[in-house]
Design a protein around this motif. Sequence first.
Motif, PDB file in Angstrom:
ATOM      1  N   LEU A 115      31.331  34.437  44.960  1.00  0.00           N
ATOM      2  CA  LEU A 115      31.895  33.521  43.977  1.00  0.00           C
ATOM      3  C   LEU A 115      33.393  33.366  44.179  1.00  0.00           C
ATOM      4  CD1 LEU A 115      31.672  31.866  41.299  1.00  0.00           C
ATOM      5  CD2 LEU A 115      32.204  34.012  40.144  1.00  0.00           C
ATOM      6  N   TYR A 116      34.097  34.478  44.354  1.00  0.00           N
ATOM      7  CA  TYR A 116      35.543  34.415  44.526  1.00  0.00           C
ATOM      8  C   TYR A 116      35.922  33.724  45.827  1.00  0.00           C
ATOM      9  CZ  TYR A 116      35.932  37.565  40.537  1.00  0.00           C
ATOM     10  OH  TYR A 116      35.861  38.111  39.300  1.00  0.00           O
ATOM     11  N   LEU A 117      35.190  33.993  46.886  1.00  0.00           N
ATOM     12  CA  LEU A 117      35.473  33.314  48.154  1.00  0.00           C
ATOM     13  C   LEU A 117      35.247  31.811  48.055  1.00  0.00           C
ATOM     14  CD1 LEU A 117      34.098  35.646  50.957  1.00  0.00           C
ATOM     15  CD2 LEU A 117      36.451  34.973  50.551  1.00  0.00           C
ATOM     16  N   SER A 118      34.192  31.410  47.373  1.00  0.00           N
ATOM     17  CA  SER A 118      33.934  29.976  47.243  1.00  0.00           C
ATOM     18  C   SER A 118      34.969  29.313  46.337  1.00  0.00           C
ATOM     19  CB  SER A 118      32.526  29.724  46.721  1.00  0.00           C
ATOM     20  OG  SER A 118      32.372  30.256  45.424  1.00  0.00           O
ATOM     21  N   MET A 119      35.432  30.019  45.299  1.00  0.00           N
ATOM     22  CA  MET A 119      36.476  29.452  44.450  1.00  0.00           C
ATOM     23  C   MET A 119      37.787  29.303  45.213  1.00  0.00           C
ATOM     24  SD  MET A 119      35.595  31.307  40.824  1.00  0.00           S
ATOM     25  CE  MET A 119      37.223  31.140  40.203  1.00  0.00           C
ATOM     26  N   ILE A 120      38.151  30.300  46.002  1.00  0.00           N
ATOM     27  CA  ILE A 120      39.369  30.218  46.815  1.00  0.00           C
ATOM     28  C   ILE A 120      39.244  29.082  47.831  1.00  0.00           C
ATOM     29  CG2 ILE A 120      40.720  31.426  48.581  1.00  0.00           C
ATOM     30  CD1 ILE A 120      40.126  34.018  47.004  1.00  0.00           C
ATOM     31  N   GLY A 121      38.065  28.956  48.433  1.00  0.00           N
ATOM     32  CA  GLY A 121      37.850  27.875  49.392  1.00  0.00           C
ATOM     33  C   GLY A 121      37.934  26.500  48.749  1.00  0.00           C
ATOM     34  N   GLY A 122      37.386  26.360  47.556  1.00  0.00           N
ATOM     35  CA  GLY A 122      37.469  25.083  46.853  1.00  0.00           C
ATOM     36  C   GLY A 122      38.897  24.725  46.463  1.00  0.00           C
ATOM     37  N   LEU A 123      39.626  25.704  45.951  1.00  0.00           N
ATOM     38  CA  LEU A 123      41.025  25.453  45.588  1.00  0.00           C
ATOM     39  C   LEU A 123      41.874  25.149  46.819  1.00  0.00           C
ATOM     40  CD1 LEU A 123      41.554  28.146  42.832  1.00  0.00           C
ATOM     41  CD2 LEU A 123      41.374  25.673  42.535  1.00  0.00           C
TER      42      LEU A 123
END
Length: 79
Positions: free
Chosen positions: A24-32
């Motif tokens: 979840l955190y990796l995907s949020m960082i990638g999206g941002l």
Amino acid sequence: MESIASFLKFVFTYRNKVVDRIMLYLSMIGGLLMIAHVGYITNPAIASHTISLITWMFYGLFLLEVFRTGSSIFVRKSI
């Protein structure tokens, strides 16, 4: 082979939420990072670094998902 199965069973029984949280955190960082790349980064050198980072981040997420799914199928021996 039994030790690998017992380790994977331990990971998916007790640590499944940790794997989900990391993804979840990796995907949020990638999206941002993608939003910043598209909307705010104007320097071409930084833009090339961010696009390669985004690409490798999504490849990493894909490999984590494949590993998680394959390991859970291996441990439970069912789809």
